[in-house]
Design an enzyme around this catalytic site. Structure first.
Site, PDB file in Angstrom:
ATOM      1  N   TYR A   5       0.818  -1.217   0.000  1.00 13.84           N
ATOM      2  CA  TYR A   5       0.000   0.000   0.000  1.00 13.84           C
ATOM      3  C   TYR A   5       0.850   1.264   0.000  1.00 13.84           C
ATOM      4  CZ  TYR A   5      -4.275  -2.557   0.113  1.00 13.84           C
ATOM      5  OH  TYR A   5      -5.300  -3.377  -0.251  1.00 13.84           O
ATOM      6  N   ASN A  58     -13.382   4.185  -6.556  1.00 16.12           N
ATOM      7  CA  ASN A  58     -11.932   4.366  -6.597  1.00 16.12           C
ATOM      8  C   ASN A  58     -11.397   4.798  -5.243  1.00 16.12           C
ATOM      9  OD1 ASN A  58     -12.226   3.743  -9.264  1.00 16.12           O
ATOM     10  ND2 ASN A  58     -12.187   5.855  -9.978  1.00 16.12           N
ATOM     11  N   ASP A  80      -8.544   6.407  -4.968  1.00 15.60           N
ATOM     12  CA  ASP A  80      -7.719   7.601  -5.148  1.00 15.60           C
ATOM     13  C   ASP A  80      -8.518   8.838  -4.750  1.00 15.60           C
ATOM     14  OD1 ASP A  80      -9.170   8.763  -7.469  1.00 15.60           O
ATOM     15  OD2 ASP A  80      -8.407   7.031  -8.574  1.00 15.60           O
ATOM     16  N   HIS A 133     -15.540   2.364  -1.582  1.00 15.25           N
ATOM     17  CA  HIS A 133     -14.511   1.399  -1.178  1.00 15.25           C
ATOM     18  C   HIS A 133     -13.430   2.055  -0.320  1.00 15.25           C
ATOM     19  CE1 HIS A 133     -15.764  -1.357  -4.795  1.00 15.25           C
ATOM     20  NE2 HIS A 133     -16.657  -1.299  -3.836  1.00 15.25           N
ATOM     21  N   CYS A 167      -0.294   3.166  15.810  1.00 12.27           N
ATOM     22  CA  CYS A 167      -1.330   4.004  16.406  1.00 12.27           C
ATOM     23  C   CYS A 167      -0.731   4.789  17.568  1.00 12.27           C
ATOM     24  CB  CYS A 167      -2.467   3.105  16.883  1.00 12.27           C
ATOM     25  SG  CYS A 167      -3.758   3.974  17.771  1.00 12.27           S
ATOM     26  N   THR A 218     -17.038   1.827 -15.000  1.00 12.32           N
ATOM     27  CA  THR A 218     -17.120   0.689 -14.078  1.00 12.32           C
ATOM     28  C   THR A 218     -17.647  -0.539 -14.809  1.00 12.32           C
ATOM     29  OG1 THR A 218     -18.069  -0.159 -12.011  1.00 12.32           O
ATOM     30  CG2 THR A 218     -19.368   1.518 -13.172  1.00 12.32           C
ATOM     31  N   SER A 219     -17.056  -1.673 -14.485  1.00 12.95           N
ATOM     32  CA  SER A 219     -17.441  -2.914 -15.159  1.00 12.95           C
ATOM     33  C   SER A 219     -18.776  -3.434 -14.649  1.00 12.95           C
ATOM     34  CB  SER A 219     -16.365  -3.980 -14.947  1.00 12.95           C
ATOM     35  OG  SER A 219     -16.214  -4.231 -13.561  1.00 12.95           O
ATOM     36  N   ASP A 274     -16.364  -0.036 -23.386  1.00 12.20           N
ATOM     37  CA  ASP A 274     -16.736  -1.443 -23.560  1.00 12.20           C
ATOM     38  C   ASP A 274     -18.111  -1.736 -22.978  1.00 12.20           C
ATOM     39  OD1 ASP A 274     -14.306  -2.172 -24.779  1.00 12.20           O
ATOM     40  OD2 ASP A 274     -13.344  -2.244 -22.805  1.00 12.20           O
ATOM     41  N   ALA A 310     -13.874   8.483 -20.288  1.00 12.64           N
ATOM     42  CA  ALA A 310     -14.251   9.518 -19.318  1.00 12.64           C
ATOM     43  C   ALA A 310     -13.642  10.869 -19.691  1.00 12.64           C
ATOM     44  CB  ALA A 310     -13.781   9.095 -17.921  1.00 12.64           C
TER      45      ALA A 310
HETATM   46  N1  APR Z   1     -13.049   5.706 -19.563  1.00 12.31           N
HETATM   47  C1  APR Z   1     -14.175   5.064 -19.181  1.00 12.31           C
HETATM   48  N2  APR Z   1     -14.225   3.750 -18.910  1.00 12.31           N
HETATM   49  C2  APR Z   1     -13.094   3.044 -19.045  1.00 12.31           C
HETATM   50  C3  APR Z   1     -11.889   3.633 -19.452  1.00 12.31           C
HETATM   51  C4  APR Z   1     -11.892   5.021 -19.719  1.00 12.31           C
HETATM   52  N3  APR Z   1     -10.786   5.662 -20.101  1.00 12.31           N
HETATM   53  N4  APR Z   1     -10.934   2.672 -19.474  1.00 12.31           N
HETATM   54  C5  APR Z   1     -11.528   1.533 -19.091  1.00 12.31           C
HETATM   55  N5  APR Z   1     -12.835   1.747 -18.822  1.00 12.31           N
HETATM   56  C6  APR Z   1     -13.824   0.798 -18.327  1.00 12.31           C
HETATM   57  C7  APR Z   1     -13.597  -0.634 -18.693  1.00 12.31           C
HETATM   58  O1  APR Z   1     -14.199  -0.931 -19.940  1.00 12.31           O
HETATM   59  C8  APR Z   1     -14.279  -1.372 -17.533  1.00 12.31           C
HETATM   60  O2  APR Z   1     -15.653  -1.590 -17.811  1.00 12.31           O
HETATM   61  O3  APR Z   1     -13.721   0.846 -16.916  1.00 12.31           O
HETATM   62  C9  APR Z   1     -14.167  -0.391 -16.370  1.00 12.31           C
HETATM   63  C10 APR Z   1     -13.198  -0.804 -15.281  1.00 12.31           C
HETATM   64  O4  APR Z   1     -13.672  -1.968 -14.677  1.00 12.31           O
HETATM   65  P1  APR Z   1     -12.991  -2.563 -13.345  1.00 12.31           P
HETATM   66  O5  APR Z   1     -11.498  -2.597 -13.527  1.00 12.31           O
HETATM   67  O6  APR Z   1     -13.692  -3.829 -13.024  1.00 12.31           O
HETATM   68  O7  APR Z   1     -13.237  -1.421 -12.268  1.00 12.31           O
HETATM   69  P2  APR Z   1     -14.424  -1.215 -11.273  1.00 12.31           P
HETATM   70  O8  APR Z   1     -15.740  -1.441 -11.917  1.00 12.31           O
HETATM   71  O9  APR Z   1     -14.160   0.086 -10.615  1.00 12.31           O
HETATM   72  O10 APR Z   1     -14.148  -2.369 -10.220  1.00 12.31           O
HETATM   73  C11 APR Z   1     -14.817  -2.323  -9.012  1.00 12.31           C
HETATM   74  O11 APR Z   1     -13.284  -3.967  -8.086  1.00 12.31           O
HETATM   75  O12 APR Z   1     -11.009  -4.298  -8.273  1.00 12.31           O
HETATM   76  C12 APR Z   1     -12.043  -4.010  -7.386  1.00 12.31           C
HETATM   77  O13 APR Z   1     -12.177  -2.672  -5.459  1.00 12.31           O
HETATM   78  C13 APR Z   1     -11.813  -2.650  -6.806  1.00 12.31           C
HETATM   79  O14 APR Z   1     -13.175  -0.675  -6.821  1.00 12.31           O
HETATM   80  C14 APR Z   1     -12.780  -1.770  -7.595  1.00 12.31           C
HETATM   81  C15 APR Z   1     -13.915  -2.716  -7.878  1.00 12.31           C
END
Ligand code: APR
Length: 266
Positions: free
Chosen positions: A80, A114, A116, A131, A165, A206-207, A233, A249
């Protein structure tokens, strides 16, 4: 010297599809669910991409758990600390900045997966971290927030003793939600409130695979809140979204936010 005109890194402005533009213009409150894709154009490595160099041989699923930290705090903390170091090298992208600008026109509430702080650094005020964040450090034993000093290595190290701590001397952990842990109730409630209470919900990068955050867009849908997915995607939510824009984005969001600037000039 070349006679070519100077170029910049700014992307070409693109046209927002009309049905999306209509939803943007008519929304007086906006909710946004963001995932790893939101920060991709800032160069933030996703959870799995972060497994480079020293960390390539570790499975993140085994590092990002309370059990792993209890057993090997110096190994997990070193990972981390490295991710914190990577965060120092990135900046908000045009998409983060566009959401902040949009938020100065109408209320924009963001629920992000995220860890960040790029939405905040871009200037967004209403941000719920579903998260958690890398930066909200707290004691692993007593849970008290930690505000002391943190050593961030300039190179990858495999072992690093976590800070302790200041009250109970327990090891300090990052404030993120590890596998098997509950989401922060306040952040999740905020996300649910956005999903049912805004005029428009954007689902960005987000996926839609990780629950319970993945349920937020569906909650909006069943509440009659229009949804727009921004993602290059297809995702499991794509078929349910009112509008889908296959863009990134940092390209799509500035174009959408600029529609409000255009309205001002009318
Ligand atoms: N702009 C928009 N979308 C994008 C871009 C971009 N430049 N690049 C990639 N993507 C999309 C991908 O197509 C995918 O659908 O962002 C998504 C990322 O998916 P994940 O990596 O699964 O991220 P997320 O949905 O945030 O995952 C959720 O899983 O890994 C854990 O805790 C972690 O918070 C995270 C959680």
């Amino acid at each position: 010297m070349s006679s070519e005109p100077a170029t910049t890194d700014l992307p070409e402005p693109i046209e927002v599809p009309e049905p999306i533009a209509e939803l943007v213009r008519s929304a007086s409150t906006v909710g946004v669910l963001t995932g790893a894709g939101m920060s991709a154009e800032s160069g933030v490595p996703t959870f799995r991409d972060a497994q480079t160099g020293l960390w390539a041989r570790y499975d993140p699923m085994t590092l990002a758990t309370p059990e792993a930290f209890a057993e090997q705090p110096d190994l997990v903390w070193a990972w981390y600390a490295w991710r914190l170091r990577l965060m120092q090298e990135v900046a908000p992208n045009a998409g983060h900045l566009a959401l902040a600008r949009w938020g100065r026109r109408v209320p924009v509430g963001i629920a992000t997966q995220n860890v960040d702080d790029l939405h905040e650094r871009a200037g967004s005020i209403d941000v719920a971290h579903l998260h958690g964040t890398l930066f909200d450090l707290r004691c692993f034993d007593c849970g008290r927030p930690y505000h002391g000093t943190v050593e961030i290595p300039t190179e990858q190290v495999e072992r690093l003793e976590p800070p302790h701590c200041q009250v109970c001397f327990g090891p300090v952990r990052p404030g993120i939600v590890w596998f098997g842990e509950m989401l922060p109730a306040e952040a999740f409630e905020r996300a649910q409130a956005l999903a049912v209470g805004v005029d428009l919900l954007l689902v960005v990068g987000t996926s839609g695979l990780v629950q319970p955050a993945a349920g937020i867009p569906l909650l909006a849908k069943t509440s009659g809140v229009p949804t727009i997915e921004l993602n290059p995607d297809e995702t499991p939510f794509s078929d349910h979204a009112d509008q889908v824009w296959r863009t990134t984005a940092a390209v799509g969001l500035p174009a959408m936010a600029a529609l409000l600037d255009d309205d001002d000039r009318d």
